[in-house]
Design a protein around this motif. Structure first.
Motif, short mmCIF file in Angstrom:
data_model
loop_
_atom_site.label_atom_id
_atom_site.label_comp_id
_atom_site.label_asym_id
_atom_site.label_seq_id
_atom_site.Cartn_x
_atom_site.Cartn_y
_atom_site.Cartn_z
N PRO A 5 -11.08 -4.25 1.44
CA PRO A 5 -12.34 -3.68 0.95
C PRO A 5 -12.22 -2.97 -0.37
CG PRO A 5 -12.03 -3.23 3.29
CD PRO A 5 -10.76 -3.82 2.79
N GLN A 51 -16.37 -4.88 -10.75
CA GLN A 51 -16.90 -5.55 -9.57
C GLN A 51 -18.41 -5.32 -9.47
OE1 GLN A 51 -15.43 -4.03 -5.90
NE2 GLN A 51 -16.64 -5.43 -4.63
N TRP A 98 -16.99 1.25 -2.64
CA TRP A 98 -16.77 -0.15 -2.27
C TRP A 98 -17.59 -0.55 -1.04
CZ3 TRP A 98 -13.10 3.67 -2.60
CH2 TRP A 98 -12.70 4.25 -1.39
N LYS A 99 -17.90 0.44 -0.18
CA LYS A 99 -18.74 0.13 0.98
C LYS A 99 -20.14 -0.24 0.54
CE LYS A 99 -16.22 3.12 4.22
NZ LYS A 99 -16.35 4.29 5.14
N ASN A 122 -23.36 -8.38 0.82
CA ASN A 122 -23.77 -9.03 2.07
C ASN A 122 -25.28 -9.23 2.13
OD1 ASN A 122 -21.12 -9.08 2.93
ND2 ASN A 122 -21.28 -7.18 4.11
N LYS A 142 -11.70 -9.84 -1.30
CA LYS A 142 -12.24 -8.50 -1.12
C LYS A 142 -12.71 -8.23 0.31
CE LYS A 142 -16.81 -9.82 -2.89
NZ LYS A 142 -17.74 -9.59 -4.00
N SER A 143 -13.06 -9.30 1.04
CA SER A 143 -13.46 -9.07 2.43
C SER A 143 -12.28 -8.64 3.29
CB SER A 143 -14.08 -10.35 3.00
OG SER A 143 -13.12 -11.40 2.98
N SER A 159 -21.47 -8.66 -10.15
CA SER A 159 -22.14 -9.27 -9.01
C SER A 159 -23.38 -10.01 -9.47
CB SER A 159 -22.53 -8.19 -7.99
OG SER A 159 -23.47 -7.30 -8.56
N ARG A 166 -20.07 -3.66 -0.93
CA ARG A 166 -19.97 -4.70 0.10
C ARG A 166 -21.33 -4.92 0.78
NH1 ARG A 166 -15.78 -2.94 2.47
NH2 ARG A 166 -16.75 -1.79 4.18
N GLU A 167 -22.05 -3.81 1.02
CA GLU A 167 -23.37 -3.93 1.64
C GLU A 167 -24.33 -4.70 0.74
OE1 GLU A 167 -24.57 0.05 2.39
OE2 GLU A 167 -23.05 0.42 3.95
#
Length: 865
Positions: A402, A484, A563-564, A571, A398-399, A488, A567-568
């Protein structure tokens, strides 16, 4: 049966058993199935009838040529129709065969009733009979029939039906819409036939007027400028025409009696009490609509069934058989004292690569080809271990990707990891998936009621653009995002558990994100528009509105970029800096909830709307949304009156798998090869069991031979009925078109020494301004266009040989000049009432139509002087 439930009785034409079915038959049956499914989900007591037409001389001779009895022959071909409908998941309630004993009994009882009511009489008829098309045609002995073979001269004693007695009544019923005929162009066509040749009457008015020199007419002479704008008013005053209840003119006596029996045919239903006569196949076929629901039965339950379901709410037919369904059938019912059907809708022809499908052209397409080819794309749903969601190894990518959400174009997806390899898809599942593809294409691509084109290229292109990249991709990206999100580590301890979603409160006011309510608004508008369009059988535009919602939802997801946020969060979680309990991150998660809900709820509404069109594929999406069985939801009324917010927070997703994998371009060639198996080529896309490598028998009468068109019959001088090609034996008064002189662009170009005419000749020509309302191509006639023009005081049909230079689209709306009093003639079995004025440069130059620059200033029907 509950008396509080609204009943809906729907029929297809019954298909003639001269050969196996093709996609022309499938088109009609698919449309009927969509209508039936929709009425069932609305809660209506729906009865959907289809079947086969199995009598007649052509079947009798074909069976003999095949070395079979007529019953054996029809058993084989009828079974192929029924097997295909079952393979496609068609939800018919009854399958009628005209060889069924209860149908034969009903035919004889209705015939006897008509005879008792003096609606039938015995007479004789002599005419040219086309055995191949089972129809009488105009012309002298030796005339070449529509099947390309010489006709036979037949003189028979026939029973005739008194159709002429119902002219005014039928006109009034159709003009008042008590008998609804759709589309409008077919309604006008039927009314034109019923009203008779008003053109000839107009010409008669002018022919009787004697004109001298235009400058000094003799005393008492009526010159053209003094004639009323509508010469039919003079004809009405003289009794040459009459007026209907709506004050429209018609020619009395234009409707002719027609034959109901044959003595040279034995394969059919005998006339009761006079068994040397066999009831004509088209009359026999039409009665299926009442015999299937109990007419003529002595069983009280069957009698109740007939009283409950009749009249039919909708007869669905091909446009070439409207005369039988909209004129002859209603007249028979009136004579029998039975109610008329409420509505009759006629669809257009299905063209294959711009030519009408025809066995003689070799351009037919079997439905099985599409089922076998597209069935190879079907992906069965996976089986999950203990109903849990386990992340696939693909998510580690996924990295680099994205989104990683398009299951139709990439293998790097956030889809659940199945615990065991999926089982091979069942053939039935493959067939239903492929049937959905065909259903969607035919109803989206072809405006219902118009002619439409079919090609393998267009099928694959529409599939990839609308289903794979559109609806299927939206479902895949949205549901994979949800997986997704809730897979998590940050939500592992959530009391909702893995594989639940939508952590919103129960307050529906929070369901739609306040920053973007547009998807909700468009979804609500789509529901309203879709229902009204489907109610009018406007399937193409209805599906267009749904795909506008698909596009809007997809754009919403793209702009929101959830998705952003994911991802944040990932991270921040990895660095140990995230605090899910803080107000800042709580709002972030809440926004993410809303984005995912808006998308998922839009998918729910889209899926519910599409269910009648694509029942198998929408069932798969419905299950992936965690909503269970869509068939059960439809039966409970959960797919009607759709309201935003029906998707409950906390719903658990079902197992995910691609809905519409992309179709490779090689699929086009595969289907082409399957239809033309001259040199079979092995393909990696299908196995040996699904390819067709054996050419069809050359003998056209063999049950396994490639089918000819029947519901979508070739244009010919007669009409067809109930999927057969059996018209009336009307006694025609109009000369055969081969006897008419060439005119217009068909005639030789005038020589410079063309004889001059005097003013007396010129003033007889009635030149009028007309507006083109409808323009369409005529199958198997490369040069001809069929036009419907408005003269202000009437509408009429004109055939013009300008198809090489003009497309139908560029003609509609033009104001042109026509010769209005030209004697009618027939071409390709259609009557032309007038001629367009045009000029051309050279012998083969483009004809330039006579039109007007300031067309809106000229009233329709204005006469040129």
């Amino acid at each position: 049966m509950s008396h509080n439930t609204k009943k809906f009785y729907l029929t297809t034409p019954i298909y003639y058993v001269n050969a196996r079915p093709h996609i022309g038959h499938a088109y009609t049956t698919i449309a009927a199935d969509v209508i039936a499914r929709r009425h069932r989900l609305l809660g209506d007591d729906t009865f959907f009838l289809t079947g086969t037409d199995e009598h007649g001389q052509k079947v009798e001779r074909s069976a003999a040529a095949a070395g079979l009895s007529p019953q054996q022959f029809t058993d084989q071909v009828s079974a192929s129709f029924r097997a295909l409908w079952d393979r496609m998941g068609i939800t018919y309630d009854d399958y009628i065969r005209t060889t069924d004993p209860h149908h034969k009994s009903a035919v004889q009882k209705l015939f006897q009733l008509l005879r008792d009511r003096d609606a039938i009489y015995l007479s004789t008829y002599t005419g040219q009979y086309s055995v191949g098309e089972e129809m009488f045609v105009e012309g002298p002995p030796g005339t070449i029939g529509p099947d390309g073979r010489p006709t036979e001269t037949v003189t028979e004693e026939n029973y005739f039906f008194r159709l002429s007695a119902y002219q005014r009544q039928l006109i009034d019923l159709i003009e008042s819409n008590q008998l609804e005929i759709q589309p409008e162009v077919r309604r006008n066509e039927v009314l034109s036939f019923l009203r008779g040749d008003l053109n000839a009457v107009t010409g008669r008015v002018y022919d009787e007027a004697q004109f001298a020199d235009a400058q000094h007419p003799p005393s008492g002479t009526i010159v053209p400028s003094n004639l009323p704008a509508n010469p039919l008013e003079i004809a009405y005053e003289r009794g040459w025409v009459l007026k209907s209840a709506s004050e429209k003119y018609y020619v009395p006596g234009a409707l002719k009696d027609f034959s109901l029996s044959r003595t040279s045919v034995s394969w059919g239903v005998p006339v009761p009490g006079d068994e040397k006569h066999t009831i004509y196949v088209w009359f026999d076929a039409l009665i299926n609509y009442i015999s299937a629901i109990g007419y003529g039965s002595d069983d009280p339950e069957q009698q109740k069934k007939f009283e409950h379901y009749w009249p039919a709410d909708l007869h669905l037919v091909g446009k070439e058989i409207i005369r039988f369904h909209c004129v002859y059938w209603p007249a028979v019912l009136l004579a029998a004292g039975l109610p008329l059907p409420k509505a009759i809708t006629a669809h257009g022809w299905l063209l294959f690569e711009e030519s009408k499908m025809s066995k003689s052209r070799g351009n037919i397409v079997r439905t099985e080809t599409i089922l076998d080819a597209f069935g190879t794309l079907y992906t069965p749903p996976p089986v999950l271990a203990q109903n849990d969601v386990i992340l696939s190894e693909a998510q580690s990518a996924k990295s680099k990707d994205p989104e990683g959400l398009n299951t139709t174009t990439t293998s790097r997806t956030f889809s659940p990891q199945i615990s065991a390899a999926p089982t091979a898809p069942a053939k039935a599942e493959q067939d239903l998936f492929a049937a959905d593809v065909l259903r969607y294409f035919l109803l989206r691509e072809i405006p219902f009621g118009q002619d439409g084109s079919f090609s393998f290229d267009a099928l694959v292109q529409r599939y990839n653009s609308d289903l794979a990249n559109g609806y299927g991709n939206l479902v895949s990206r949205t549901l994979n995002l949800i997986v997704q999100y809730f897979s998590s580590a940050s939500v592992m301890g959530s009391p909702r558990g893995i594989a639940t979603y939508l952590r919103l409160s129960e307050d529906n006011a929070e369901i739609v994100a306040p920053f973007d309510p547009e998807v909700k608004s468009q979804a609500e508008q789509t529901v309203r528009i879709f229902d009204s369009l489907v109610e009018g059988n406007d399937f193409s535009r209805a599906l267009e509105t749904v795909w506008a919602l698909v596009a809007a939802t997809d754009l919403f997801v793209t702009k929101s970029a959830p998705w952003k946020t994911l991802r944040e969060i990932a991270n921040a979680e990895a660095s140990g800096t995230i605090d899910l309990l803080s107000h800042e991150h709580g709002e972030q998660l809440k926004t993410l909830d809303r984005i995912l809900y808006v998308s998922a709820e839009s998918i729910r509404i889209i899926t519910a709307l599409l269910y009648p069109v694509m029942p198998h594929s929408t069932a798969k999406v419905w299950a992936q949304l965690g909503l269970g069985d869509i068939e059960e939801a439809a039966s409970k009324g959960e797919l009607k009156n759709l309201q935003w917010g029906g998707l409950k927070p906390g719903t658990k997703l079902g197992p995910l798998s691609p809905i519409f994998p992309r179709a490779p371009k090689e699929l086009i060639q595969l289907m082409t090869d399957m239809e033309n198996p001259i040199t079979p080529t092995p393909s990696k896309l299908v196995d040996e069991k699904t390819t067709h490598t054996t050419p069809p028998p050359e003998d056209p009468t063999h049950p396994g031979a490639a089918p000819r068109t029947s519901t979508l019959a070739e244009a010919n001088p007669g009409a067809t009925v109930a999927g057969s090609a059996s018209p009336t034996t009307e006694r025609p008064d109009t000369p055969h078109h081969t006897e008419a002189p060439a005119s217009g662009i068909f005639a030789a170009e005038a020589k410079p020494d063309t004889p001059q005419i005097v003013i007396d000749d010129f003033v007889k020509i009635d030149l009028r301004v007309a507006k083109i309302l409808v323009a369409e191509r005529i199958p198997k006639a490369d040069k001809l266009l069929r036009l419907e023009v408005d003269l202000g005081y009437e509408k009429r049909q004109i055939l013009s040989g300008i198809a090489e230079w003009y497309t139908p689209e560029e003609l509609i709306g033009r104001r042109i000049v026509i010769i209005a009093n030209l004697a009618p003639r027939k071409m390709r079995g259609l009557e032309s009432h007038g001629m367009l004025l045009a000029a051309s440069n050279g012998e083969n130059g483009k004809p330039i139509l006579a039109t007007f620059a300031d067309s809106e200033d000229i009233e329709l029907g204005s006469r040129l002087k």
